[in-house]
Design an enzyme around this catalytic site. Structure first.
Site, short mmCIF file in Angstrom:
data_model
loop_
_atom_site.label_atom_id
_atom_site.label_comp_id
_atom_site.label_asym_id
_atom_site.label_seq_id
_atom_site.Cartn_x
_atom_site.Cartn_y
_atom_site.Cartn_z
N LYS A 73 62.80 93.95 27.39
CA LYS A 73 62.76 95.30 26.82
C LYS A 73 63.89 95.54 25.84
O LYS A 73 63.67 96.02 24.72
CB LYS A 73 62.81 96.33 27.96
CG LYS A 73 62.84 97.78 27.52
CD LYS A 73 62.48 98.72 28.65
CE LYS A 73 63.12 98.36 29.95
NZ LYS A 73 64.60 98.37 29.93
N THR A 75 65.63 93.22 24.35
CA THR A 75 65.39 92.27 23.26
C THR A 75 64.41 92.87 22.25
O THR A 75 64.60 92.77 21.02
CB THR A 75 64.83 90.95 23.83
OG1 THR A 75 65.72 90.48 24.85
CG2 THR A 75 64.68 89.91 22.75
N ARG A 96 72.01 101.15 26.25
CA ARG A 96 73.03 101.44 27.26
C ARG A 96 74.09 100.33 27.32
O ARG A 96 73.85 99.21 26.89
CB ARG A 96 72.39 101.58 28.64
CG ARG A 96 71.48 102.79 28.79
CD ARG A 96 70.76 102.77 30.13
NE ARG A 96 69.88 101.61 30.23
CZ ARG A 96 69.40 101.14 31.38
NH1 ARG A 96 69.72 101.72 32.51
NH2 ARG A 96 68.60 100.09 31.38
N LYS A 107 70.72 90.41 37.67
CA LYS A 107 69.99 90.90 36.51
C LYS A 107 70.54 90.36 35.19
O LYS A 107 69.81 90.17 34.22
CB LYS A 107 70.04 92.44 36.50
CG LYS A 107 69.27 93.08 35.35
CD LYS A 107 69.27 94.60 35.50
CE LYS A 107 68.56 95.26 34.33
NZ LYS A 107 69.32 95.19 33.08
N ALA A 275 68.42 103.02 36.04
CA ALA A 275 67.13 103.70 35.96
C ALA A 275 66.44 103.79 37.31
O ALA A 275 65.56 104.62 37.50
CB ALA A 275 66.23 102.99 34.96
N PHE A 303 64.22 99.71 33.07
CA PHE A 303 63.14 99.20 33.91
C PHE A 303 61.77 99.60 33.37
O PHE A 303 61.59 99.74 32.16
CB PHE A 303 63.33 99.63 35.36
CG PHE A 303 64.55 99.02 36.01
CD1 PHE A 303 64.78 97.65 35.96
CD2 PHE A 303 65.50 99.81 36.67
CE1 PHE A 303 65.90 97.08 36.55
CE2 PHE A 303 66.63 99.24 37.25
CZ PHE A 303 66.81 97.88 37.20
N PHE A 383 56.40 84.44 24.21
CA PHE A 383 57.04 83.26 24.78
C PHE A 383 56.35 82.03 24.20
O PHE A 383 55.14 82.07 23.91
CB PHE A 383 56.91 83.26 26.32
CG PHE A 383 57.94 84.09 27.03
CD1 PHE A 383 58.93 83.49 27.80
CD2 PHE A 383 57.93 85.47 26.93
CE1 PHE A 383 59.88 84.26 28.46
CE2 PHE A 383 58.87 86.24 27.59
CZ PHE A 383 59.86 85.63 28.36
N TRP A 411 62.40 87.28 19.54
CA TRP A 411 63.32 86.44 20.31
C TRP A 411 63.56 85.12 19.58
O TRP A 411 64.68 84.63 19.50
CB TRP A 411 62.73 86.17 21.70
CG TRP A 411 63.59 85.31 22.58
CD1 TRP A 411 64.61 85.71 23.40
CD2 TRP A 411 63.52 83.88 22.71
NE1 TRP A 411 65.17 84.62 24.03
CE2 TRP A 411 64.52 83.49 23.63
CE3 TRP A 411 62.70 82.90 22.14
CZ2 TRP A 411 64.73 82.16 23.99
CZ3 TRP A 411 62.91 81.57 22.50
CH2 TRP A 411 63.92 81.22 23.43
#
Length: 558
Positions: A73, A75, A96, A107, A275, A303, A383, A411
């Site tokens: 997210k 990214t 954030r 995480k 979150a 999240f 991906f 990415w």
């Protein structure tokens, strides 16, 4: 094919002096307070000077429920911001700050990944500009002053069994969840049960992220309820006379931090409430400032959309008067397959049927976000193992939901890979199709607000809460707090309170374990299921692999 790690890519970044980044948004060097060469705070005087400007378009990035397969997210948030700048738009990213607990736990960091990152990555994921330390210090100053007041005679007649203000530390430490304080004899005070939360669950963090300025900050800090008397009447932070000193500690932390993406585009990184146990959005002051300086502001909420986006739309937008133009829901082929029942070890194998089965989770999030009256775009975060057939399966599913899915390869390729997504998002934002409204009104009773989220967003059949909790909510309504929104604290991994129930489950209830009044932040925290406001470390924490190499560089951060 070997890919570089996030930290290797970040270390190779060709960063520009932060003054050049500020200049892209019209911020002069005199209005930047540098922390080294590549990060700075923006002065309050500058922020005050731009308030009469027109707002840009606000774009929210959210996601499906997180899985071990990875969604990306942040990214995608960074990649979309770079993509908008690539196609000639004046865009800024707002995310954030990272908490040390997850960094050293499971995480990882919060600066994006691959070629869609915000830098300096190491500093952002460690001490950064000291904001979290200031919040921790301000919070614990109040803790110390409460116990000190009780020690020196307790003039406010605090019932020591009803001190609700806990301590905080920015680390995952389950041993501190419940403690006994003030042991050791008369000189140490009166023994009582206490405990710690993680800093990002602190009401001080929530207040910093919702306050408009220092005056609003101090007013909100003073309004925090810290304890109760024997007659159940509340004792406020201002009664302890801690609000002034806390504001002093938070003076610099209140100013937004500006850094840059790998492609030298501006990014505000400020605040970091969790979150799943808090409201999960970056600071109001960073977002509203960015909207005065850029034509497009890309921000994220933590999240999945059932937590972060719901709170962004029902709490942050309500409190700050914000209206998003479009919401981007991030999904991956891998996560769809995992939601469809595929084991993590088998995610590299093509399985179109599993993708189609797993899309139910994505579909529910899309439907939920659309219920707020905001157009939705699905970003398929690419991906290298994804096949064309699997990607097409998601596109077809989303089209049947009345929305659009766009493959994005940020990415791997940076803005070149996100240009198509950026173009489509900008077109929708410019069309002004949003008719935004929160899903419940201010004057709805608190328990009905909880039910509205549980039934409309989670799709639960019922909310389970004993009479004590229902009576507590009614008492708060009688005290004038009934107009507040509710902040649901539950697992991020499922629409239910069971982290193992993936997909789009039905036929369940939401058990409410506890409710807490955050009177200063301006919401009621509703703790559901087994969620913890102080996480623990996993069996093998990331900290075991973080170290300095022979060149003095950090290794193991991700």
């Amino acid at each position: 094919m070997a890919f570089k790690t996030d930290i290797e890519i970040a270390r190779e970044a060709k960063k520009k002096p932060i003054q050049e980044i500020g200049a892209k948004l019209g911020i002069s060097s005199d209005d930047l307070l540098p922390y080294g060469h590549d990060k700075a705070k923006v002065s309050q005087s500058f922020i005050n000077s731009v308030q009469d400007r027109k707002d840009g378009k606000l774009i929210l990035v959210t996601a499906i429920n997180p899985t071990p397969a990875g969604e990306g997210k942040t990214t995608t948030t960074v990649g979309l911001g770079d993509g908008l700048n690539r196609i000639g738009k004046n865009a800024c990213v707002c995310i954030r700050e990272a908490s040390l607990g997850p960094n050293f736990g499971m995480k990882g960091g919060a600066a994006g990944g691959g070629y869609a990152q915000v830098v300096p990555m190491e500093e952002m994921n460690l001490h950064f500009t000291g904001d979290f330390h200031a919040i921790t210090s301000a919070h614990n100053l109040l803790s110390a002053m409460i116990d000190n007041h009780i020690y020196w005679g307790n003039a406010l007649e605090i019932d020591t069994r009803r001190v609700v203000w806990r301590r905080v530390v920015d680390m995952n430490d389950r041993a501190l969840r419940t403690i006994t304080a003030s042991l050791g004899g008369v000189s140490n005070g009166f023994p009582r049960e206490a405990g710690f939360d993680i800093t990002v669950a602190s009401e001080v963090m929530a207040i910093l992220c919702l306050a408009k300025n220092l005056e609003d900050l101090q007013e909100r800090l003073g309004s925090m309820i810290v304890a109760h008397r024997r007659d159940r009447s509340p004792v406020y932070c201002r009664d302890i006379k801690a609000d002034g000193a806390m504001t002093v500690l938070l003076k610099d932390a209140m100013q937004p931090n500006i850094v840059q993406t790998l492609e030298n585009n501006p990014a505000f990184v400020h605040g970091g409430p969790f979150a799943n146990i808090a409201h999960g959005c970056n600071s109001v002051i960073a977002t509203t400032t960015a909207l005065k300086l850029a034509d497009y502001v890309v921000t994220e909420a933590g999240f999945g959309a059932d937590l972060g986006a719901e709170k962004f739309l029902n709490i942050k937008c309500r409190k700050a008067g914000l209206t998003p133009s479009v919401v981007v829901v991030v999904a991956t082929v891998r996560a769809m397959k995992m939601n469809g029942g595929v084991a993590k070890a088998d995610l590299g194998d093509e399985n179109v049927a599993a993708v189609e089965k797993g899309c139910a989770n994505l579909g529910r999030h899309v439907e939920n976000v659309k219920s707020f009256g905001v157009p939705v775009v699905v970003a398929i975060n690419h991906f290298v193992t994804d096949t064309d057939a699997e990607v097409q399966a998601i596109k077809d599913f989303v089209a049947a939901q009345g929305a659009e899915a766009v493959l994005s390869r940020h990415w791997e390729l940076g803005s070149e890979g996100s240009a198509e997504l950026a173009t489509r998002v900008a077109e929708i934002a410019d069309a002004d199709m949003a008719n935004f409204a929160p899903i419940y009104p201010d004057d709805m009773p608190l328990f009905q607000k909880i039910e509205a989220i549980a039934k409309r967003i989670y799709r639960a059949d019922d909310v389970l809460a004993d009479q004590k909790i229902r009576n507590q909510l009614k008492d708060w309504e009688a005290q004038g707090y009934g107009h507040l929104p509710v902040c649901m604290a539950k697992t991020q991994y499922s629409f239910t309170t069971d982290p193992d129930r993936r997909g789009a489950p039905v036929g369940f209830s939401v058990p409410v374990r506890e409710v807490r009044l955050s009177a200063g932040a301006g919401f009621v925290v509703v703790i559901c299921g087994e969620i913890m406001t102080m996480p623990g470390l996993p069996r093998v924490p990331s900290a075991e692999n973080i170290k300095l190499n022979a060149d003095g560089d950090v290794e193991g951060l991700f």
